[in-house]
Design an enzyme around this catalytic site. Sequence first.
Site: not given
Length: 282
Positions: A55, A99, A122
């Site tokens: 990412k 994450q 996200d």
Amino acid sequence: MTQARLMDGTAVARRIVEEAAQRAADLTARTGVTPCLATVLVGEDPASVTYVRMKQNRSRKAGIASRHVALPAATTTAELVGRLRELSADPAVHGILLQHPVGEHIDERAAFEAIAPEKDVDGVTFASFATMSFGLPGFVSCTPGGMLRLLDAYDVDPAGKRAVVVGRSAILGKPAGMLLLARDATVTYCHSRTRDLSAVVREADIVVAAVGRPRLIGGRDLKPGAVVLDAGYNEGNVGDVDFDTAVEQASLITPVPGGVGPMTIAVLLEQTVTAATRQLGA
Ligand code: NAP
């Protein structure tokens, strides 16, 4: 029976990233500020380390700065929440990615909720789930958002279609169903307690596989002409759909890899540029 056409996630994702990179460059030229994505990783799980690195690399290539926060595996919920609140309050950070999974001892929901909704690129907060569900502007969960973009790229309009979503996790199955519902599909969710999965899936015009069980859904489970989105990513590059039999029944299908996977990062980068644009009032 003719074989299904492949939905090429790599190509569609590339176009989305190119467009995001152009918007990032324009924003930087206009404001002098580079969009910035903060990535937060707890512990050193090898798969998570790889995902975060990927990412960051893709961000850099798209003209998005990244700031990485690496926390030890023993980090407590309170410590993680504290770091996420700092990032939420930092005007130099426009998007935040935590994450996950974060480790069993951490209250993942409390951590997600420490992310300011305007930086939730996200799409993991309650606020984002609500805007997604109501079809309002906000940030979508990246993988489900990517699946909808694939449908759009291949001119599949969910309106009026029967969609069956197999899997109901908070980041994948549930939001995928909500996005389809917001686009007027008739949505059914399946999960580990569903009886006769095959019969339910066979009614679907659009099938979303989001389970994590290799080749759970095969050609025999599909209505001829169904559109199949396979988010599953299992050991050995195998999806949740048995590609070889499904391709004989479906009209459109995502390969694994190269289908849904690349769309996730593309949507993340796009949403980071959008977040920066909104925060800078540009
Ligand atoms: P998860 O949290 O483990 O959820 C799996 C879901 O599948 C649960 O809702 C579970 O039901 C359901 N399920 C399990 N066994 C089933 C069965 N036999 N029949 C029907 N439903 C069943 O997994 P996830 O995080 O959503 O991930 C799912 C898959 O997507 C994994 O392969 C993962 O690697 C992949 N993934 C890919 C991306 C990407 O970028 N492409 C992103 C995220 C995840 P219950 O709720 O009843 O337990």
